[in-house]
Design a protein around this motif. Structure first.
Motif, PDB file in Angstrom:
ATOM      1  N   ALA A  87       0.835  -1.206   0.000  1.00 17.69           N
ATOM      2  CA  ALA A  87       0.000   0.000   0.000  1.00 17.69           C
ATOM      3  C   ALA A  87       0.871   1.258   0.000  1.00 17.69           C
ATOM      4  O   ALA A  87       0.578   2.230  -0.713  1.00 17.69           O
ATOM      5  CB  ALA A  87      -0.938  -0.006   1.190  1.00 17.69           C
ATOM      6  N   CYS A  88       1.950   1.258   0.779  1.00 13.03           N
ATOM      7  CA  CYS A  88       2.856   2.417   0.812  1.00 13.03           C
ATOM      8  C   CYS A  88       3.547   2.610  -0.536  1.00 13.03           C
ATOM      9  O   CYS A  88       3.702   3.748  -1.011  1.00 13.03           O
ATOM     10  CB  CYS A  88       3.890   2.248   1.924  1.00 13.03           C
ATOM     11  SG  CYS A  88       3.202   2.407   3.583  1.00 13.03           S
ATOM     12  N   MET A  89       3.968   1.501  -1.146  1.00 14.07           N
ATOM     13  CA  MET A  89       4.610   1.589  -2.456  1.00 14.07           C
ATOM     14  C   MET A  89       3.625   2.107  -3.505  1.00 14.07           C
ATOM     15  O   MET A  89       3.983   2.929  -4.353  1.00 14.07           O
ATOM     16  CB  MET A  89       5.161   0.218  -2.868  1.00 14.07           C
ATOM     17  CG  MET A  89       6.366  -0.223  -2.062  1.00 14.07           C
ATOM     18  SD  MET A  89       6.876  -1.925  -2.332  1.00 14.07           S
ATOM     19  CE  MET A  89       7.050  -2.019  -4.093  1.00 14.07           C
ATOM     20  N   LEU A  90       2.399   1.652  -3.438  1.00 11.53           N
ATOM     21  CA  LEU A  90       1.370   2.092  -4.386  1.00 11.53           C
ATOM     22  C   LEU A  90       1.085   3.572  -4.208  1.00 11.53           C
ATOM     23  O   LEU A  90       0.972   4.330  -5.184  1.00 11.53           O
ATOM     24  CB  LEU A  90       0.110   1.263  -4.190  1.00 11.53           C
ATOM     25  CG  LEU A  90      -0.927   1.290  -5.285  1.00 11.53           C
ATOM     26  CD1 LEU A  90      -0.359   0.669  -6.545  1.00 11.53           C
ATOM     27  CD2 LEU A  90      -2.162   0.544  -4.843  1.00 11.53           C
ATOM     28  N   ARG A  91       0.978   4.019  -2.971  1.00 14.60           N
ATOM     29  CA  ARG A  91       0.732   5.433  -2.698  1.00 14.60           C
ATOM     30  C   ARG A  91       1.894   6.276  -3.182  1.00 14.60           C
ATOM     31  O   ARG A  91       1.719   7.357  -3.750  1.00 14.60           O
ATOM     32  CB  ARG A  91       0.491   5.655  -1.208  1.00 14.60           C
ATOM     33  CG  ARG A  91       0.266   7.113  -0.838  1.00 14.60           C
ATOM     34  CD  ARG A  91      -0.291   7.237   0.527  1.00 14.60           C
ATOM     35  NE  ARG A  91      -0.291   8.497   1.174  1.00 14.60           N
ATOM     36  CZ  ARG A  91      -0.564   9.702   0.676  1.00 14.60           C
ATOM     37  NH1 ARG A  91      -0.834   9.836  -0.581  1.00 14.60           N
ATOM     38  NH2 ARG A  91      -0.564  10.782   1.419  1.00 14.60           N
ATOM     39  N   SER A  92       3.109   5.800  -2.938  1.00 15.96           N
ATOM     40  CA  SER A  92       4.310   6.529  -3.365  1.00 15.96           C
ATOM     41  C   SER A  92       4.341   6.666  -4.888  1.00 15.96           C
ATOM     42  O   SER A  92       4.675   7.741  -5.414  1.00 15.96           O
ATOM     43  CB  SER A  92       5.547   5.793  -2.876  1.00 15.96           C
ATOM     44  OG  SER A  92       6.693   6.408  -3.367  1.00 15.96           O
ATOM     45  N   SER A  93       3.993   5.609  -5.582  1.00 14.49           N
ATOM     46  CA  SER A  93       4.012   5.673  -7.056  1.00 14.49           C
ATOM     47  C   SER A  93       2.890   6.566  -7.580  1.00 14.49           C
ATOM     48  O   SER A  93       3.049   7.229  -8.597  1.00 14.49           O
ATOM     49  CB  SER A  93       3.908   4.284  -7.665  1.00 14.49           C
ATOM     50  OG  SER A  93       2.658   3.711  -7.404  1.00 14.49           O
ATOM     51  N   MET A  94       1.789   6.649  -6.891  1.00 14.20           N
ATOM     52  CA  MET A  94       0.674   7.513  -7.333  1.00 14.20           C
ATOM     53  C   MET A  94       1.003   8.980  -7.104  1.00 14.20           C
ATOM     54  O   MET A  94       0.633   9.824  -7.916  1.00 14.20           O
ATOM     55  CB  MET A  94      -0.620   7.129  -6.621  1.00 14.20           C
ATOM     56  CG  MET A  94      -1.174   5.788  -7.061  1.00 14.20           C
ATOM     57  SD  MET A  94      -2.667   5.339  -6.200  1.00 14.20           S
ATOM     58  CE  MET A  94      -3.807   6.461  -6.966  1.00 14.20           C
ATOM     59  N   THR A  95       1.692   9.326  -6.017  1.00 10.30           N
ATOM     60  CA  THR A  95       2.023  10.730  -5.756  1.00 10.30           C
ATOM     61  C   THR A  95       3.130  11.196  -6.691  1.00 10.30           C
ATOM     62  O   THR A  95       3.182  12.365  -7.050  1.00 10.30           O
ATOM     63  CB  THR A  95       2.449  10.931  -4.293  1.00 10.30           C
ATOM     64  OG1 THR A  95       3.515  10.048  -3.984  1.00 10.30           O
ATOM     65  CG2 THR A  95       1.297  10.711  -3.348  1.00 10.30           C
ATOM     66  N   SER A  96       4.034  10.294  -7.106  1.00 16.06           N
ATOM     67  CA  SER A  96       5.091  10.718  -8.020  1.00 16.06           C
ATOM     68  C   SER A  96       4.556  10.919  -9.441  1.00 16.06           C
ATOM     69  O   SER A  96       5.111  11.719 -10.200  1.00 16.06           O
ATOM     70  CB  SER A  96       6.226   9.681  -8.033  1.00 16.06           C
ATOM     71  OG  SER A  96       5.762   8.448  -8.552  1.00 16.06           O
ATOM     72  N   ILE A  97       3.465  10.254  -9.796  1.00 15.29           N
ATOM     73  CA  ILE A  97       2.846  10.443 -11.104  1.00 15.29           C
ATOM     74  C   ILE A  97       2.129  11.786 -11.162  1.00 15.29           C
ATOM     75  O   ILE A  97       2.175  12.482 -12.167  1.00 15.29           O
ATOM     76  CB  ILE A  97       1.877   9.289 -11.428  1.00 15.29           C
ATOM     77  CG1 ILE A  97       2.639   7.982 -11.593  1.00 15.29           C
ATOM     78  CG2 ILE A  97       1.076   9.584 -12.683  1.00 15.29           C
ATOM     79  CD1 ILE A  97       1.775   6.780 -11.753  1.00 15.29           C
ATOM     80  N   SER A  98       1.496  12.182 -10.081  1.00 12.84           N
ATOM     81  CA  SER A  98       0.739  13.426 -10.053  1.00 12.84           C
ATOM     82  C   SER A  98       1.675  14.536 -10.071  1.00 12.84           C
ATOM     83  O   SER A  98       1.995  15.485 -10.282  1.00 12.84           O
ATOM     84  CB  SER A  98      -0.104  13.548  -8.796  1.00 12.84           C
ATOM     85  OG  SER A  98      -0.897  12.436  -8.616  1.00 12.84           O
TER      86      SER A  98
END
Length: 113
Positions: free
Chosen positions: A102-113
């Motif tokens: 979940a942390c990795m997924l959140r991290s990848s979503m914030t770097s895309i935005s």
């Protein structure tokens, strides 16, 4: 369930269900005091209706299980404790893995935005 499956009766023996033992006061009072010297039918070696009537008297317990449930239940929990511990540990590891994902997924979503 316990008395039927572990083949035991009462805490120490079937006498625990009598009024004199003082351990089954709720069961005796809920029936209006009708079960002064009775054990539940689940205590009987061969379970039939009213097989426990008059069996909560010391020395008259030939048709009910003579051993108490406390020792049986304690041994059952001790036997299963390793399995319960392993299942708990697997669950904890699975949850930690989910948190990391979940942390990795959140991290990848914030770097895309």
């Amino acid at each position: 369930w316990v008395q039927e499956n572990l083949e035991c009766c009462g805490i120490t023996d079937g006498y625990d269900w009598s009024r004199n033992a003082g351990a089954a006061t709720w069961w005796i009072s809920i029936t209006g005091g009708n079960h002064i010297n009775d054990t539940p039918d689940s205590c009987c070696v061969k379970i039939t209706e009213k097989c426990g009537v008059g069996m909560a008297v010391q020395g008259v317990q030939s048709t009910v299980h003579e051993d108490g449930c406390f020792t049986f239940a304690k041994n059952w929990v001790e036997d299963k404790s390793m399995i319960m511990g392993v299942c708990g540990l697997i669950f904890i590891i699975f949850e930690i893995f989910n948190i990391i994902i979940a942390c990795m997924l959140r991290s990848s979503m914030t770097s895309i935005s």
